[in-house]
Design an enzyme around this catalytic site. Structure first.
Site: not given
Ligand code: GLN
Length: 548
Positions: A382, A508, A510
């Site tokens: 992310c 994600h 994970e």
């Molecule tokens: N802050 C970034 C976004 O909003 C990444 C979000 C995250 O890592 N969950 O796109």
């Protein structure tokens, strides 16, 4: 068949691992061939933990249907290998929100709306709904907090009433407490447990069984004492001592026949629990000799729970490869690049997890460049993927000002930009791009090798995305777009091919990793880290030989 209910309350102290105990019991009941669902009742007033700081709450676990939930749901999914949903985590905020909406609609027909019965009815309705819709044989309901907290009283009152609704024989109350060890006295103390059970009984709940968290084994005498003072059967006093590997918890509970006791009390007939694969897993984890080191570069590095699912998923990958994983938590806020470089050069693989806000970003950009330039296996998740692209744009694509609009609204090269769908969003709670979306994988990539599938689904939680205007520049400079959400033309995975393993994903992974079936990307990342470690050792060995 209507489900049976097992309620898990906690006493004496928080953080006793109620979630893991509930999940461990869930594993055993599943291993007996039963259909099991788990849910967590959280007494705080937030609608969900999505707006809470990791300092307050640890990780926010995201379900397929896009709910931002308590991290205990991660334990439920990992232990029982089945997905949870927005129905699996309810909070005081959600309950009041829905009761107040009903009141405004006039649904209470002039009644004075009260905690009992309106709030408690709403809580029970949510519990029964999950029981019905999951078609489970047993619904395990974990009540967050500790008995005696003001906040949790309506939840305890609601579960107190449930035996009257569904029949006493269909419910079981399990209380998890702490037996503190007093070094000076050299023994475990049972008094706080007696008091916390007394508090439960004052509100009308008599626990059927007690699980005692202990640092050392309980004596038969202490077991007798707890049984006597808390008015439970001696065979219903279980213990949960500290274990090094959390996946040992189901085995530890099974050894004490907790699952057998539960099904017998609930009048269910099942085969014995099949736990052989859990035994093999724990043996493999404990038997691992070769050590690899992965650096996790983040700003909540000191917090045990901030990246919970990531640490677990790394462990699943390590268990798969039979290696011992040491995670090195590297603070991305260090201002001195030399000390960051020093920490990064000591690890065999680098992972940058998700995150929000500009604090610690430059350290992450440095780490992403370091991994790419030095050929260290790299996994960006992310925000981790976004910084990998910022780093790549600045160092390789000749865009020194490249940034994300999250960190610099007026950057001249916004390689990461706010998603179109986010531009009109004002509220912060529950408004990100959340939950499962499909992703098409590009053939011939390491990502395709990992998944062995061309269409996958993964869970998301973000507002920003790769700016499509820069894709050509990225590709021209050697970055591969390895996965896309075609419907909205979003980049989901990037891969740098001239490298042992350099992958970033917008989702994600994970959240979908399981101890018995590690996520393909975590599995292959750990595979690459292990190979890179071996190659380093071989090279070091050869150097030694040639020097002699
Ligand atoms: N802050 C970034 C976004 O909003 C990444 C979000 C995250 O890592 N969950 O796109």
């Amino acid at each position: 068949m209507a489900p049976r209910f097992v309620f898990v309350t906690g006493g004496v102290a928080s953080s006793l691992g109620k979630g893991i105990a509930a999940a461990g019991l869930g594993t055993l009941l599943r291993a007996r061939g039963l259909n099991v669902a788990l849910m967590k009742l959280d007494p705080y007033i937030n609608i969900d933990p999505g707006t809470m700081s990791p300092f307050q709450h640890g990780e926010v676990f995201v379900t397929d249907d896009g709910a931002e939930t308590d991290l205990d749901l991660g334990h439920y999914e990992r232990f029982t290998d089945q997905p949870t949903s927005s129905m699996s985590n309810i909070t005081t905020g959600q309950i009041y929100d829905s009761v107040i909406r009903k009141e405004r609609r006039g649904a209470y027909l002039g009644a004075t709306v009260q905690v009992i019965p309106h709030i408690t009815d709403e809580i029970k309705a949510r519990i029964f709904k999950l029981g019905r819709e999951s078609k489970c044989d047993i619904l395990l309901v974990e009540i967050g907090g500790t008995v005696g907290d003001i906040e949790s009283q309506p939840f305890l009152e609601a579960i107190r009433q449930i035996p009257h609704d569904v029949g006493k024989e269909n419910c079981l109350f399990l209380h998890l407490t702490l037996l503190p060890y007093l070094g000076a006295a050299g023994e475990l103390k049972t008094k706080p447990t007696q008091h916390s059970v007394r508090m439960l009984r004052e509100i009308g709940i008599q626990p059927d069984g007690i699980i005692c968290r202990t640092d050392i084994r309980m004596s038969p005498d202490q077991r007798r004492k707890i049984a006597l003072f808390c008015d439970v059967d001696q065979r219903a006093v279980f213990e949960s001592t500290n274990v090094n590997v959390i996946y040992e918890v189901p085995l530890m509970l099974h050894q004490q026949a907790l699952d057998n006791w539960v099904v017998t009390k609930l009048g269910m007939i099942t085969h014995d629990a099949e736990v052989a694969e859990w035994k093999r897993l724990v043996d493999r984890i404990k038997g691992a000799k070769e050590t690899i080191r992965v650096g996790v570069v983040g700003k909540y590095i000191e917090l045990q729970d901030a990246y919970k699912s990531i640490y677990e998923a790394l462990d699943h990958g390590a268990a798969h490869h039979g290696v011992r994983l040491e995670t090195e938590r590297i603070d991305s806020e260090v201002t001195n690049p030399a000390s960051l470089a020093d920490a990064l050069s000591k690890v065999d693989g680098i992972l940058i997890p998700g995150g929000f806000g500009s604090r610690g970003i430059e350290g992450k950009v440095f780490a992403a460049n370091f991994a790419r330039e030095k050929g260290i296996p790299f996994f960006g998740i992310c925000l981790g993927m976004q910084v990998a692209l910022i780093a790549f744009a600045r160092e390789v694509c000749g865009l020194p000002e490249a940034n994300s609009k999250e960190f610099n609204e007026v950057t001249q090269d916004p390689v990461i930009d706010l998603m179109e769908s986010q531009k009109a969003v004002l509220d912060l709670g529950g408004t990100m791009r959340l939950g499962a979306y499909p992703c098409a994988i590009k053939a011939g990539t390491k990502v395709a090798d990992a998944y062995r599938e061309r269409q996958i689904t993964e869970r998301h939680r973000h507002r920003y995305e790769v700016n499509n205007k820069y894709i050509e520049t990225f590709e021209k400079n050697g970055m591969i777009i390895a996965g896309r959400f075609e419907e909205s033309d979003l980049v989901e995975i990037v891969e740098y091919p001239n490298h042992p393993w350099y992958i970033g994903c917008q989702f994600h992974p994970e959240f979908k990793s399981r101890p018995l079936s590690p996520h393909p990307l975590f599995r292959d990342f750990i595979g690459a880290v292990t190979e890179s470690r071996r190659a380093k050792e071989t090279a070091a060995g050869e150097k030694l030989v040639s020097n002699n």
